[in-house]
Design a protein around this motif. Structure first.
Motif, PDB file in Angstrom:
ATOM      1  N   SER A  83      50.156  48.091  23.565  1.00  0.00           N
ATOM      2  CA  SER A  83      50.941  48.066  22.317  1.00  0.00           C
ATOM      3  C   SER A  83      50.021  48.241  21.117  1.00  0.00           C
ATOM      4  O   SER A  83      50.452  48.643  20.045  1.00  0.00           O
ATOM      5  CB  SER A  83      51.792  46.803  22.220  1.00  0.00           C
ATOM      6  N   ASN A 155      50.275  34.704  18.219  1.00  0.00           N
ATOM      7  CA  ASN A 155      48.938  34.613  18.818  1.00  0.00           C
ATOM      8  C   ASN A 155      47.979  34.487  17.645  1.00  0.00           C
ATOM      9  O   ASN A 155      47.992  35.370  16.784  1.00  0.00           O
ATOM     10  CB  ASN A 155      48.623  35.880  19.624  1.00  0.00           C
ATOM     11  N   ASP A 182      56.378  41.908  16.754  1.00  0.00           N
ATOM     12  CA  ASP A 182      55.470  42.043  17.894  1.00  0.00           C
ATOM     13  C   ASP A 182      55.827  40.953  18.896  1.00  0.00           C
ATOM     14  O   ASP A 182      55.577  39.775  18.659  1.00  0.00           O
ATOM     15  CB  ASP A 182      54.025  41.905  17.381  1.00  0.00           C
ATOM     16  N   THR A 210      54.600  44.510  25.585  1.00  0.00           N
ATOM     17  CA  THR A 210      53.453  44.960  26.380  1.00  0.00           C
ATOM     18  C   THR A 210      53.620  44.618  27.851  1.00  0.00           C
ATOM     19  O   THR A 210      54.339  43.674  28.194  1.00  0.00           O
ATOM     20  CB  THR A 210      52.156  44.324  25.852  1.00  0.00           C
ATOM     21  N   SER A 212      50.845  43.893  29.355  1.00  0.00           N
ATOM     22  CA  SER A 212      49.542  43.252  29.571  1.00  0.00           C
ATOM     23  C   SER A 212      49.623  41.762  29.880  1.00  0.00           C
ATOM     24  O   SER A 212      48.653  41.194  30.371  1.00  0.00           O
ATOM     25  CB  SER A 212      48.667  43.422  28.322  1.00  0.00           C
TER      26      SER A 212
HETATM   27  C1  PLP Z   1      50.138  39.474  19.620  1.00  0.00           C
HETATM   28  C2  PLP Z   1      49.586  40.613  20.361  1.00  0.00           C
HETATM   29  N1  PLP Z   1      50.065  41.829  20.108  1.00  0.00           N
HETATM   30  C3  PLP Z   1      49.609  42.907  20.754  1.00  0.00           C
HETATM   31  C4  PLP Z   1      48.596  42.784  21.695  1.00  0.00           C
HETATM   32  C5  PLP Z   1      48.078  44.048  22.314  1.00  0.00           C
HETATM   33  O1  PLP Z   1      48.297  44.060  23.652  1.00  0.00           O
HETATM   34  P1  PLP Z   1      48.145  45.410  24.476  1.00  0.00           P
HETATM   35  O2  PLP Z   1      47.447  46.428  23.625  1.00  0.00           O
HETATM   36  O3  PLP Z   1      47.365  45.011  25.679  1.00  0.00           O
HETATM   37  O4  PLP Z   1      49.550  45.831  24.787  1.00  0.00           O
HETATM   38  C6  PLP Z   1      48.061  41.543  21.981  1.00  0.00           C
HETATM   39  C7  PLP Z   1      46.966  41.397  22.955  1.00  0.00           C
HETATM   40  O5  PLP Z   1      46.414  40.380  23.196  1.00  0.00           O
HETATM   41  C8  PLP Z   1      48.572  40.427  21.294  1.00  0.00           C
HETATM   42  O6  PLP Z   1      48.096  39.192  21.525  1.00  0.00           O
END
Ligand code: PLP
Length: 353
Positions: A83, A155, A182, A210, A212
């Motif tokens: 993302s 986060n 987000d 995401t 992830s």
């Molecule tokens: C709040 C937040 N947004 C976006 C991301 C980006 O994640 P990714 O690029 O792995 O999808 C992270 C990754 O830790 C995140 O903590």
């Protein structure tokens, strides 16, 4: 002298986690402690057979799989190499020199980096008690504001606000300001997210997600977002063609279809998160209630946090320092394997508070 453009020359690189000794357990990047869905792993093995070919540039199977699960039309989905790629492209498409990107005090720091890459200013609104404040965000909006980023759950705080508050924020924002919600940790937040996805239909709101975190596919770099068509068309111009490998697309598609696996590992992660938080609170530590796959642990002051970090590293555990967010008195711990959580708690229980 060969020089980069001024905003690039002036900026610092995005600060990645210091992962130190490779034999240590990393609790620093909010990765999943669980393996991905078996169906995803099988799909990846099959996809490797066609690695000689470029991947689907339109992510058709993946978009269909996402739309089968979420209240989003497949045509309104864009997929990125994480993302992060979508966040960066969004900012470059809609903000430049003289423009402002607004975030929350403890919002995801990559947004600040992406704003700098675009030559835009990044400003934040305060988060009293580590929680996003809608009125605070609104009070920072001015004529230069192009995008507002809101990470929910947040986060590194792990806290969340009610989705109804996000709808109120959208209603109160000027119509020419884009709102980006987000939801990288959205699967860990049991609220009904339909009202947030419904905002996309207004034409001024984007929701990003995401693979992830809840889907345990951080290494494959796959993220997605729901975009109003006119906004998505601009962002698409900035994504690299063929941005997601065929194996990554195949694995993410199968992972999305296996909601049972996702729900199980999210449930197990949340249960371990809550028992770990209770154990640390019982030992005298201060932690906000987390709705994500990590915990923010507060210490008496920065020196105590630094001593705890050193003790944890000596015990083979790497947490993430939060100085970049101005939280020098805190460490963030990803929910890892049970044994690592036990070792973390035992180490912290043995330290002076
Ligand atoms: C709040 C937040 N947004 C976006 C991301 C980006 O994640 P990714 O690029 O792995 O999808 C992270 C990754 O830790 C995140 O903590």
């Amino acid at each position: 002298m060969i020089r980069a453009v001024p905003n690039v020359a002036a900026m610092a690189s995005y600060a990645l986690a210091d992962l130190g000794d490779t034999s240590a357990v990393s609790l620093a990047q909010n990765e999943s402690a669980h393996p991905p869905s078996p169906a995803a792993r099988a799909a990846g093995a099959r996809a490797i057979e066609t690695a000689a070919l470029y991947p689907d540039p339109d992510w058709r199977d993946l978009r269909r799989a996402i739309a089968a699960v979420h209240p989003v039309a497949a045509d309104d989905i864009l997929c990125g190499a994480g993302s992060m790629e979508l966040i960066g492209a969004l900012i470059r498409a809609f903000a430049g020199p003289g423009d402002t990107v607004l975030g929350s005090q403890y919002g995801y720091l990559f947004v600040a980096t992406a704003a700098e890459q675009a030559g835009a200013a990044y400003v934040t609104a305060p988060e009293p008690e580590l929680r996003v404040c809608v009125d605070g965000l609104l009070s920072r909006v001015d004529a230069t504001t192009r995008l507002v980023f809101l990470c929910n759950p947040g986060n590194p705080t792990g806290t969340r606000i009610a989705n109804a508050e996000i709808v109120q924020l959208r209603d109160a924002l000027p119509k020419d300001v884009l709102l980006v919600v987000d939801q990288a940790y959205g699967e860990f937040d049991e609220q009904d997210h339909a009202p947030i996805f419904a905002l996309v239909g207004r034409g001024d709101t984007i929701v990003t997600r995401t693979f992830s975190k809840a889907y345990a596919l951080a290494g494959l770099r796959v993220g997605w977002g729901a975009f109003p068509p006119a906004i998505g068309a601009e962002v698409r111009k900035l994504l690299n063609p063929n941005n997601i490998s065929g194996a990554s697309q195949a694995m993410a598609t199968a992972a999305m279809a296996d909601q049972t696996h996702m729900a199980r590992i999210v449930g197990e992660t949340a249960a371990l998160r809550d028992t770990t938080a209770e154990r640390l609170r019982a030992a005298g530590y201060d932690l906000p209630v987390s709705h994500a796959n990590f915990l923010l642990i507060r210490f008496a002051d920065a020196a105590t946090a630094a001593r705890a970090d050193a003790a944890l590293r000596a015990a083979g555990l790497i947490l993430r320092g939060m100085g970049g967010y101005g939280l020098t008195d805190a460490l963030r711990a990803t929910i890892g394997p049970p044994e690592a959580m036990d070792r973390m708690c035992a180490t912290l229980e043995g330290l002076p508070r």
